[in-house]
Design a protein around this motif. Structure first.
Motif, mmCIF file in Angstrom:
data_model
loop_
_atom_site.group_PDB
_atom_site.id
_atom_site.type_symbol
_atom_site.label_atom_id
_atom_site.label_comp_id
_atom_site.label_asym_id
_atom_site.label_seq_id
_atom_site.Cartn_x
_atom_site.Cartn_y
_atom_site.Cartn_z
ATOM 1 N N MET A 167 -4.529 -7.043 -8.711
ATOM 2 C CA MET A 167 -3.786 -8.286 -8.498
ATOM 3 C C MET A 167 -4.410 -9.080 -7.357
ATOM 4 S SD MET A 167 0.177 -6.989 -8.914
ATOM 5 C CE MET A 167 0.894 -8.506 -8.309
ATOM 6 N N ARG A 168 -4.769 -8.398 -6.302
ATOM 7 C CA ARG A 168 -5.362 -9.082 -5.138
ATOM 8 C C ARG A 168 -6.691 -9.732 -5.503
ATOM 9 N NH1 ARG A 168 -6.064 -10.490 -0.189
ATOM 10 N NH2 ARG A 168 -7.411 -9.456 1.301
ATOM 11 N N ARG A 169 -7.496 -9.021 -6.270
ATOM 12 C CA ARG A 169 -8.810 -9.566 -6.632
ATOM 13 C C ARG A 169 -8.700 -10.672 -7.675
ATOM 14 N NH1 ARG A 169 -14.330 -6.734 -6.841
ATOM 15 N NH2 ARG A 169 -13.286 -5.836 -5.062
ATOM 16 N N PHE A 170 -7.842 -10.476 -8.684
ATOM 17 C CA PHE A 170 -7.753 -11.441 -9.771
ATOM 18 C C PHE A 170 -7.076 -12.736 -9.333
ATOM 19 C CE2 PHE A 170 -5.700 -13.196 -13.609
ATOM 20 C CZ PHE A 170 -6.824 -13.334 -14.411
ATOM 21 N N TYR A 171 -5.970 -12.607 -8.600
ATOM 22 C CA TYR A 171 -5.202 -13.797 -8.232
ATOM 23 C C TYR A 171 -5.612 -14.384 -6.879
ATOM 24 C CZ TYR A 171 -2.312 -12.557 -12.184
ATOM 25 O OH TYR A 171 -1.880 -12.259 -13.443
ATOM 26 N N ARG A 172 -6.463 -13.687 -6.151
ATOM 27 C CA ARG A 172 -7.046 -14.169 -4.888
ATOM 28 C C ARG A 172 -5.982 -14.698 -3.917
ATOM 29 N NH1 ARG A 172 -10.117 -16.427 -8.908
ATOM 30 N NH2 ARG A 172 -9.324 -18.495 -8.471
ATOM 31 N N GLN A 173 -5.052 -13.835 -3.560
ATOM 32 C CA GLN A 173 -4.052 -14.199 -2.565
ATOM 33 C C GLN A 173 -4.084 -13.217 -1.400
ATOM 34 O OE1 GLN A 173 -0.304 -14.503 -4.716
ATOM 35 N NE2 GLN A 173 -0.555 -16.720 -4.811
ATOM 36 N N ARG A 174 -3.422 -13.600 -0.306
ATOM 37 C CA ARG A 174 -3.406 -12.760 0.884
ATOM 38 C C ARG A 174 -2.717 -11.431 0.600
ATOM 39 N NH1 ARG A 174 -0.534 -17.046 2.885
ATOM 40 N NH2 ARG A 174 1.027 -15.519 3.529
ATOM 41 N N ARG A 175 -2.973 -10.475 1.489
ATOM 42 C CA ARG A 175 -2.408 -9.138 1.321
ATOM 43 C C ARG A 175 -0.876 -9.164 1.276
ATOM 44 N NH1 ARG A 175 -6.803 -7.618 4.461
ATOM 45 N NH2 ARG A 175 -8.061 -6.042 3.425
ATOM 46 N N ALA A 176 -0.277 -9.849 2.240
ATOM 47 C CA ALA A 176 1.185 -9.858 2.321
ATOM 48 C C ALA A 176 1.805 -10.452 1.061
ATOM 49 C CB ALA A 176 1.634 -10.641 3.556
ATOM 50 N N LYS A 177 1.241 -11.542 0.574
ATOM 51 C CA LYS A 177 1.758 -12.163 -0.646
ATOM 52 C C LYS A 177 1.568 -11.242 -1.848
ATOM 53 C CE LYS A 177 2.145 -17.046 -1.253
ATOM 54 N NZ LYS A 177 1.545 -18.326 -1.438
ATOM 55 N N PHE A 214 -5.209 -9.841 -18.204
ATOM 56 C CA PHE A 214 -5.078 -8.989 -17.019
ATOM 57 C C PHE A 214 -4.204 -7.779 -17.336
ATOM 58 C CE2 PHE A 214 -2.780 -7.631 -13.251
ATOM 59 C CZ PHE A 214 -3.809 -7.392 -12.362
ATOM 60 N N SER A 215 -3.093 -7.999 -18.029
ATOM 61 C CA SER A 215 -2.184 -6.910 -18.391
ATOM 62 C C SER A 215 -2.871 -5.898 -19.297
ATOM 63 C CB SER A 215 -0.945 -7.455 -19.091
ATOM 64 O OG SER A 215 -0.254 -8.335 -18.256
ATOM 65 N N LEU A 216 -3.615 -6.403 -20.269
ATOM 66 C CA LEU A 216 -4.351 -5.517 -21.175
ATOM 67 C C LEU A 216 -5.372 -4.688 -20.410
ATOM 68 C CD1 LEU A 216 -4.466 -4.849 -24.174
ATOM 69 C CD2 LEU A 216 -6.211 -6.591 -24.416
ATOM 70 N N HIS A 217 -6.067 -5.325 -19.493
ATOM 71 C CA HIS A 217 -7.046 -4.632 -18.645
ATOM 72 C C HIS A 217 -6.354 -3.515 -17.856
ATOM 73 C CE1 HIS A 217 -10.162 -4.129 -15.562
ATOM 74 N NE2 HIS A 217 -9.173 -4.202 -14.690
ATOM 75 N N PHE A 218 -5.217 -3.830 -17.248
ATOM 76 C CA PHE A 218 -4.505 -2.821 -16.470
ATOM 77 C C PHE A 218 -3.964 -1.709 -17.367
ATOM 78 C CE2 PHE A 218 -0.437 -1.234 -14.817
ATOM 79 C CZ PHE A 218 -0.945 -0.488 -13.762
#
Length: 175
Positions: free
Chosen positions: A135-145, A86-90
Protein backbone atom coordinates in the motif's frame (compact mmCIF):
# COMPACT_ATOMS: atom_id res chain seq x y z
CA UNK A 1 -40.89 -35.16 14.44
CA UNK A 2 -42.24 -33.66 11.24
CA UNK A 3 -45.61 -35.41 11.31
CA UNK A 4 -46.48 -34.18 14.81
CA UNK A 5 -45.38 -30.63 13.90
CA UNK A 6 -47.51 -30.74 10.72
CA UNK A 7 -50.53 -31.93 12.70
CA UNK A 8 -50.00 -29.14 15.26
CA UNK A 9 -49.97 -26.64 12.38
CA UNK A 10 -53.15 -28.09 10.83
CA UNK A 11 -55.01 -28.15 14.12
CA UNK A 12 -54.15 -24.52 14.79
CA UNK A 13 -52.21 -25.26 17.96
CA UNK A 14 -49.22 -23.60 16.32
CA UNK A 15 -49.36 -20.59 14.06
CA UNK A 16 -45.79 -20.18 12.86
CA UNK A 17 -44.74 -17.94 10.03
CA UNK A 18 -43.04 -19.13 6.86
CA UNK A 19 -39.45 -18.54 8.07
CA UNK A 20 -40.03 -20.15 11.45
CA UNK A 21 -41.64 -23.18 9.77
CA UNK A 22 -38.65 -23.54 7.43
CA UNK A 23 -36.21 -23.34 10.35
CA UNK A 24 -38.18 -25.87 12.40
CA UNK A 25 -38.37 -28.25 9.42
CA UNK A 26 -34.61 -27.92 8.94
CA UNK A 27 -34.02 -28.51 12.66
CA UNK A 28 -36.19 -31.65 12.56
CA UNK A 29 -34.34 -32.89 9.48
CA UNK A 30 -30.93 -32.31 11.09
CA UNK A 31 -32.05 -33.96 14.34
CA UNK A 32 -33.31 -37.02 12.45
CA UNK A 33 -30.17 -37.26 10.32
CA UNK A 34 -27.60 -36.88 13.14
CA UNK A 35 -29.53 -37.96 16.24
CA UNK A 36 -27.09 -40.72 17.16
CA UNK A 37 -23.87 -38.98 16.15
CA UNK A 38 -23.64 -35.20 16.65
CA UNK A 39 -19.91 -35.17 15.86
CA UNK A 40 -20.69 -36.44 12.36
CA UNK A 41 -23.12 -33.56 11.93
CA UNK A 42 -20.47 -31.04 12.97
CA UNK A 43 -17.97 -32.67 10.61
CA UNK A 44 -20.42 -32.56 7.68
CA UNK A 45 -21.28 -28.94 8.45
CA UNK A 46 -17.58 -28.01 8.65
CA UNK A 47 -16.96 -29.67 5.29
CA UNK A 48 -19.79 -27.67 3.70
CA UNK A 49 -18.31 -24.45 5.10
CA UNK A 50 -14.81 -25.41 3.99
CA UNK A 51 -16.05 -26.11 0.46
CA UNK A 52 -17.73 -22.70 0.29
CA UNK A 53 -14.57 -20.91 1.41
CA UNK A 54 -13.29 -20.42 -2.19
CA UNK A 55 -16.61 -18.81 -3.11
CA UNK A 56 -16.36 -16.49 -0.14
CA UNK A 57 -12.79 -15.50 -1.02
CA UNK A 58 -13.82 -14.97 -4.64
CA UNK A 59 -16.60 -12.62 -3.51
CA UNK A 60 -14.20 -10.78 -1.22
CA UNK A 61 -11.82 -9.82 -4.04
CA UNK A 62 -13.99 -7.11 -5.64
CA UNK A 63 -15.13 -6.02 -2.18
CA UNK A 64 -11.49 -5.62 -1.13
CA UNK A 65 -10.91 -3.44 -4.20
CA UNK A 66 -14.02 -1.44 -3.33
CA UNK A 67 -12.72 -0.89 0.20
CA UNK A 68 -9.46 0.41 -1.27
CA UNK A 69 -11.41 2.67 -3.61
CA UNK A 70 -13.28 4.09 -0.63
CA UNK A 71 -10.06 4.61 1.34
CA UNK A 72 -8.40 6.42 -1.56
CA UNK A 73 -11.47 8.19 -2.93
CA UNK A 74 -9.77 11.59 -2.92
CA UNK A 75 -6.95 10.30 -5.12
CA UNK A 76 -8.45 10.86 -8.56
CA UNK A 77 -5.58 9.21 -10.46
CA UNK A 78 -6.70 5.77 -9.20
CA UNK A 79 -9.74 4.16 -10.75
CA UNK A 80 -11.51 1.07 -9.44
CA UNK A 81 -9.52 -1.01 -11.93
CA UNK A 82 -6.26 0.14 -10.34
CA UNK A 83 -7.51 -0.99 -6.94
CA UNK A 84 -8.75 -4.29 -8.43
CA UNK A 85 -5.33 -5.00 -9.95
CA UNK A 86 -3.65 -4.14 -6.66
CA UNK A 87 -6.10 -6.45 -4.85
CA UNK A 88 -5.43 -9.26 -7.31
CA UNK A 89 -1.69 -8.79 -6.85
CA UNK A 90 -2.06 -8.96 -3.07
CA UNK A 91 -4.40 -11.97 -3.24
CA UNK A 92 -1.91 -13.90 -5.37
CA UNK A 93 0.89 -13.13 -2.93
CA UNK A 94 -1.27 -14.09 0.06
CA UNK A 95 -2.39 -17.36 -1.57
CA UNK A 96 1.18 -18.37 -2.40
CA UNK A 97 2.28 -17.59 1.15
CA UNK A 98 -0.73 -19.45 2.61
CA UNK A 99 0.22 -22.45 0.47
CA UNK A 100 3.67 -22.38 2.05
CA UNK A 101 2.15 -21.92 5.54
CA UNK A 102 -0.22 -24.88 5.08
CA UNK A 103 2.65 -26.98 3.73
CA UNK A 104 4.72 -26.11 6.78
CA UNK A 105 1.75 -27.05 8.95
CA UNK A 106 1.72 -30.52 7.39
CA UNK A 107 5.47 -30.84 7.88
CA UNK A 108 5.05 -29.71 11.49
CA UNK A 109 2.42 -32.39 12.11
CA UNK A 110 4.87 -35.04 10.93
CA UNK A 111 8.00 -33.70 12.66
CA UNK A 112 6.53 -31.74 15.59
CA UNK A 113 9.28 -29.12 15.63
CA UNK A 114 8.39 -25.95 17.50
CA UNK A 115 10.55 -23.84 15.19
CA UNK A 116 8.19 -24.60 12.30
CA UNK A 117 5.27 -23.16 14.26
CA UNK A 118 7.28 -19.96 14.78
CA UNK A 119 8.03 -19.82 11.06
CA UNK A 120 4.30 -20.18 10.33
CA UNK A 121 3.52 -17.29 12.69
CA UNK A 122 6.22 -15.13 11.09
CA UNK A 123 4.92 -15.88 7.58
CA UNK A 124 1.36 -15.08 8.63
CA UNK A 125 2.53 -11.75 10.06
CA UNK A 126 4.46 -11.28 6.81
CA UNK A 127 1.20 -11.22 4.86
CA UNK A 128 0.05 -8.19 6.83
CA UNK A 129 3.44 -6.50 6.64
CA UNK A 130 3.52 -7.06 2.89
CA UNK A 131 0.09 -5.48 2.51
CA UNK A 132 1.27 -2.41 4.41
CA UNK A 133 4.45 -2.13 2.32
CA UNK A 134 2.53 -2.69 -0.93
CA UNK A 135 0.00 0.00 0.00
CA UNK A 136 2.80 2.40 0.88
CA UNK A 137 4.64 1.79 -2.38
CA UNK A 138 1.60 1.71 -4.67
CA UNK A 139 -0.30 4.67 -3.25
CA UNK A 140 2.83 6.69 -2.34
CA UNK A 141 1.64 8.16 0.94
CA UNK A 142 3.35 8.88 4.25
CA UNK A 143 3.82 6.15 6.83
CA UNK A 144 1.26 7.51 9.28
CA UNK A 145 -1.42 7.86 6.61
CA UNK A 146 -0.68 4.42 5.22
CA UNK A 147 -0.78 2.83 8.69
CA UNK A 148 -4.12 4.52 9.38
CA UNK A 149 -5.57 3.37 6.08
CA UNK A 150 -4.13 -0.10 6.60
CA UNK A 151 -5.87 -0.34 9.97
CA UNK A 152 -9.14 0.94 8.51
CA UNK A 153 -8.84 -1.52 5.63
CA UNK A 154 -8.21 -4.35 8.08
CA UNK A 155 -11.22 -3.35 10.19
CA UNK A 156 -13.51 -3.07 7.15
CA UNK A 157 -12.20 -6.38 5.81
CA UNK A 158 -12.89 -8.18 9.10
CA UNK A 159 -16.41 -6.73 9.29
CA UNK A 160 -17.25 -7.70 5.70
CA UNK A 161 -15.66 -11.11 6.20
CA UNK A 162 -17.82 -11.65 9.31
CA UNK A 163 -20.99 -10.61 7.45
CA UNK A 164 -20.12 -12.82 4.50
CA UNK A 165 -19.33 -15.72 6.84
CA UNK A 166 -22.75 -15.34 8.49
CA UNK A 167 -24.43 -15.40 5.07
CA UNK A 168 -22.48 -18.51 4.07
CA UNK A 169 -23.25 -20.19 7.41
CA UNK A 170 -26.97 -19.58 6.93
CA UNK A 171 -26.83 -20.90 3.36
CA UNK A 172 -24.79 -23.94 4.41
CA UNK A 173 -27.47 -24.86 6.95
CA UNK A 174 -29.94 -25.17 4.08
CA UNK A 175 -27.61 -27.33 1.95
Amino acid sequence: DKASYDSALRSGARNDGWLKRMLIYKQIEINERYKNDPTRGITDYSNILLHSLPQMIFLLLPLFALMLKLLYIRRKEYYYVNHAIFSLHFYIFAFILMLVIFGLGEVNEALDWSVIAWIEIALTAGIFFYLYKAMRRFYRQRRAKTIGKFLLLFLMFVLILALLAIVFIVFSVFK
